[in-house]
Design a protein around this motif. Structure first.
Motif, short mmCIF file in Angstrom:
data_model
loop_
_atom_site.label_atom_id
_atom_site.label_comp_id
_atom_site.label_asym_id
_atom_site.label_seq_id
_atom_site.Cartn_x
_atom_site.Cartn_y
_atom_site.Cartn_z
N ASN A 207 -50.08 5.56 -25.50
CA ASN A 207 -50.38 6.85 -24.89
C ASN A 207 -49.06 7.60 -24.67
OD1 ASN A 207 -50.93 8.97 -23.03
ND2 ASN A 207 -52.74 7.88 -22.30
N PRO A 208 -48.84 8.74 -25.34
CA PRO A 208 -47.55 9.42 -25.21
C PRO A 208 -47.31 10.00 -23.83
CG PRO A 208 -49.09 10.78 -26.45
CD PRO A 208 -49.76 9.45 -26.25
N GLN A 209 -48.37 10.23 -23.07
CA GLN A 209 -48.22 10.81 -21.74
C GLN A 209 -47.91 9.77 -20.68
OE1 GLN A 209 -51.94 12.95 -21.36
NE2 GLN A 209 -51.05 14.82 -22.22
N ARG A 210 -48.51 8.58 -20.82
CA ARG A 210 -48.28 7.53 -19.83
C ARG A 210 -48.37 6.14 -20.51
NH1 ARG A 210 -53.24 5.50 -18.60
NH2 ARG A 210 -55.07 6.83 -18.94
N PRO A 211 -47.41 5.83 -21.36
CA PRO A 211 -47.46 4.54 -22.06
C PRO A 211 -47.37 3.36 -21.09
CG PRO A 211 -45.31 5.57 -22.31
CD PRO A 211 -46.21 6.60 -21.68
N SER A 212 -48.05 2.29 -21.45
CA SER A 212 -48.02 1.10 -20.61
C SER A 212 -46.61 0.51 -20.57
CB SER A 212 -48.98 0.05 -21.14
OG SER A 212 -48.86 -1.14 -20.39
N ARG A 213 -46.22 0.05 -19.39
CA ARG A 213 -44.96 -0.65 -19.22
C ARG A 213 -45.17 -2.14 -18.97
NH1 ARG A 213 -43.16 2.62 -14.26
NH2 ARG A 213 -45.34 3.26 -14.28
N PHE A 214 -46.41 -2.59 -19.14
CA PHE A 214 -46.74 -3.96 -18.75
C PHE A 214 -47.37 -4.74 -19.90
CE2 PHE A 214 -46.26 -1.56 -14.92
CZ PHE A 214 -45.58 -2.43 -14.07
N VAL A 215 -46.82 -4.59 -21.09
CA VAL A 215 -47.12 -5.48 -22.21
C VAL A 215 -45.80 -5.88 -22.85
CG1 VAL A 215 -49.45 -4.64 -22.72
CG2 VAL A 215 -47.47 -3.49 -23.74
N ARG A 216 -45.74 -7.14 -23.29
CA ARG A 216 -44.53 -7.67 -23.90
C ARG A 216 -44.91 -8.44 -25.16
NH1 ARG A 216 -41.62 -10.31 -18.53
NH2 ARG A 216 -41.07 -8.32 -17.49
N PRO A 217 -44.51 -7.97 -26.33
CA PRO A 217 -44.85 -8.70 -27.56
C PRO A 217 -44.35 -10.13 -27.57
CG PRO A 217 -44.11 -6.47 -28.08
CD PRO A 217 -43.85 -6.67 -26.62
N ASP A 218 -43.25 -10.42 -26.86
CA ASP A 218 -42.75 -11.78 -26.83
C ASP A 218 -43.39 -12.62 -25.72
OD1 ASP A 218 -41.59 -10.45 -24.73
OD2 ASP A 218 -39.58 -11.32 -25.00
N ASP A 219 -44.30 -12.03 -24.97
CA ASP A 219 -45.00 -12.74 -23.89
C ASP A 219 -46.42 -12.17 -23.83
OD1 ASP A 219 -45.81 -14.13 -21.68
OD2 ASP A 219 -44.36 -13.23 -20.29
N PRO A 220 -47.28 -12.59 -24.76
CA PRO A 220 -48.58 -11.94 -24.93
C PRO A 220 -49.46 -11.90 -23.68
CG PRO A 220 -48.13 -13.38 -26.79
CD PRO A 220 -47.08 -13.67 -25.75
N LEU A 221 -49.31 -12.87 -22.78
CA LEU A 221 -50.19 -12.95 -21.62
C LEU A 221 -49.58 -12.30 -20.37
CD1 LEU A 221 -51.53 -16.56 -22.19
CD2 LEU A 221 -52.65 -14.39 -22.75
N TYR A 222 -48.42 -11.70 -20.50
CA TYR A 222 -47.83 -10.92 -19.41
C TYR A 222 -48.72 -9.70 -19.16
CZ TYR A 222 -44.57 -7.71 -17.11
OH TYR A 222 -43.98 -6.83 -16.24
N PRO A 223 -48.98 -9.31 -17.89
CA PRO A 223 -48.33 -9.72 -16.65
C PRO A 223 -49.15 -10.69 -15.81
CG PRO A 223 -49.51 -7.68 -16.28
CD PRO A 223 -49.78 -8.07 -17.71
N CYS A 224 -50.04 -11.45 -16.43
CA CYS A 224 -51.02 -12.20 -15.64
C CYS A 224 -50.38 -13.19 -14.67
CB CYS A 224 -51.98 -12.92 -16.57
SG CYS A 224 -52.95 -11.80 -17.62
N ALA A 225 -49.32 -13.86 -15.08
CA ALA A 225 -48.72 -14.87 -14.22
C ALA A 225 -48.09 -14.28 -12.96
CB ALA A 225 -47.67 -15.67 -14.98
N GLU A 226 -47.78 -12.98 -12.98
CA GLU A 226 -47.09 -12.41 -11.83
C GLU A 226 -47.99 -11.57 -10.93
OE1 GLU A 226 -45.01 -8.24 -13.16
OE2 GLU A 226 -43.91 -10.06 -13.63
N VAL A 227 -49.26 -11.41 -11.28
CA VAL A 227 -50.14 -10.66 -10.39
C VAL A 227 -50.74 -11.61 -9.37
CG1 VAL A 227 -50.65 -8.98 -12.20
CG2 VAL A 227 -52.22 -10.89 -11.84
N ALA A 228 -51.31 -11.05 -8.31
CA ALA A 228 -51.91 -11.87 -7.26
C ALA A 228 -52.98 -12.78 -7.84
CB ALA A 228 -52.52 -10.96 -6.19
N ALA A 229 -53.07 -13.98 -7.28
CA ALA A 229 -54.00 -14.98 -7.81
C ALA A 229 -55.43 -14.45 -7.88
CB ALA A 229 -53.94 -16.24 -6.95
#
Length: 375
Positions: A207-229
């Motif tokens: 999305n050119p207006q508000r691209p996601s900052r919470f995906v990492r190609p080298d860590d496909p399951l990010y950000p799951c480990a760092e969000v609240a349980a």
């Protein structure tokens, strides 16, 4: 050629879709302005976005949704984008009507059309009207009409999920800010709001207006480990879509990524495998025609799990996705029937999963949904 990230039963979404929405203008339109999207344009996503936006604004959401249903049933390209095209119709309706009125104008099937995308879009528009600052004090007002008239029923679920999309739009695709918005809701709504947050995290990638900052190609399951349980299950349920995308839909790769997670009290591994099971069911629906054939394909992919526990959780995730997102009790039962060809406990696991899913989501499948009306 576009790659697709699988997000909802009966539909998938191109990563480019958000960019299309951001660049597709809206203006006062007449019937002559409705593009046909035939010929070469049949594979043109911006054409379809404009078509359903124009139909919704000029002829009403019911006409737009009826045409979308007909196109989905006969056109594989529309079927793959169905959920987000339903979002388009919902956004248009939500801009023109109060939330309860727009929900009442929704699809006659109560939301199983394109996995409830219409209702998600309505909520996005309702929240945009409130704005980022006022929503902090008024977040619980958004789904109040459904909470009062149909608590924890299908429309309430679609509304709660839609708030996650809405918070992401208001807070520029900041997952943590959006989850803080979900925290303002009562616990049941907050959990499903988080599902909308994590789904929108993927749709905002380009999305050119508000691209996601919470995906990492080298860590496909990010950000799951760092969000609240309390939000991890919803995170893995959606983030396995991105893992599948990066793995070119190689389910064995994603099984391995899930199994590598710690088997903690937060049950990350289980949540991840069940999320993958849901995506497997979606893949089968996307590429295979016929209920029994879809069941056999789903069974075959779940059997690729490396051990009995992962195969069990894969089946449970597939059943849950069918019943929750597509009112697909018959599809889930077909999977159980396909599993009876195998020795071992998976058929029994499937039967129990169907009963549990119907107990949790049964209104989605078993009862006609009565639209909510203003008080």
């Amino acid at each position: 050629m576009q790659r697709w990230v699988v997000l909802g039963i009966g539909g998938v979404i191109a990563l480019a879709f958000a960019a299309v929405l951001a660049t597709t203008g809206v203006r006062a339109l007449e019937r002559a302005d409705v593009p046909a999207c035939t010929g070469a344009a049949r594979l043109d996503l911006p054409c379809h976005v404009r078509r359903y936006d124009v139909l919704a604004r000029t002829q009403g959401p019911r006409v737009a949704l009826a045409e979308l249903k007909a196109a989905r049933d006969g056109d594989g390209y529309v079927r793959t984008a169905c959920h987000q095209l339903a979002h388009v119709v919902g956004r248009a309706a939500g801009e023109q009507r109060a939330l309860a009125d727009a929900f009442a104008d929704g699809p006659a099937d109560g939301g199983s059309l394109c996995s409830g995308g219409y209702f998600h879009g309505v909520v996005e528009s309702a929240m945009a009207r409130l704005g980022a600052d006022p929503i902090r004090d008024r977040a619980r007002e958004v789904c109040a009409p459904l909470r009062d008239t149909a608590p924890r029923a299908p429309l309430h679920y679609y509304c709660a999920h839609g708030t996650g999309h809405g918070f992401m739009a208001l807070y520029a695709s900041d997952v943590h800010a959006a989850l803080a918005g979900c925290d303002l809701l009562e616990p049941w709504e907050a959990g499903h709001c988080a599902g909308g947050v994590f789904m929108e995290n993927l749709t905002a990638v380009h999305n050119p207006q508000r691209p996601s900052r919470f995906v990492r190609p080298d860590d496909p399951l990010y950000p799951c480990a760092e969000v609240a349980a309390r939000y991890r299950t919803e995170c893995y349920d959606k983030q396995t879509s991105y893992a599948m995308y990066l793995a070119d839909d190689d389910v064995t790769t994603v099984f391995a990524e899930c199994v590598a997670l710690p088997d903690t009290p937060g049950a990350d591994r289980t949540a991840c495998v069940r999320g993958l099971g849901g995506k497997i069911a979606i893949l089968a629906n996307k590429f295979v025609t016929g209920r029994d054939a879809v069941a056999v394909a789903t069974r075959s992919m779940c059997l690729l799990g490396p051990d009995a526990a992962t195969r069990t959780d894969c089946v449970i995730g597939s059943v849950t996705a069918h019943v929750r997102d597509h009112s697909g009790v018959a599809e889930a039962e077909a999977l159980c029937a396909a599993l009876r060809a195998d020795p071992g406990p998976l058929a029994a696991v499937c039967d129990v999963a169907v009963r549990d899913a119907v107990a949790t989501w049964g209104l989605l499948a078993a009862q006609p949904v009565q639209p909510a009306h203003p008080h």
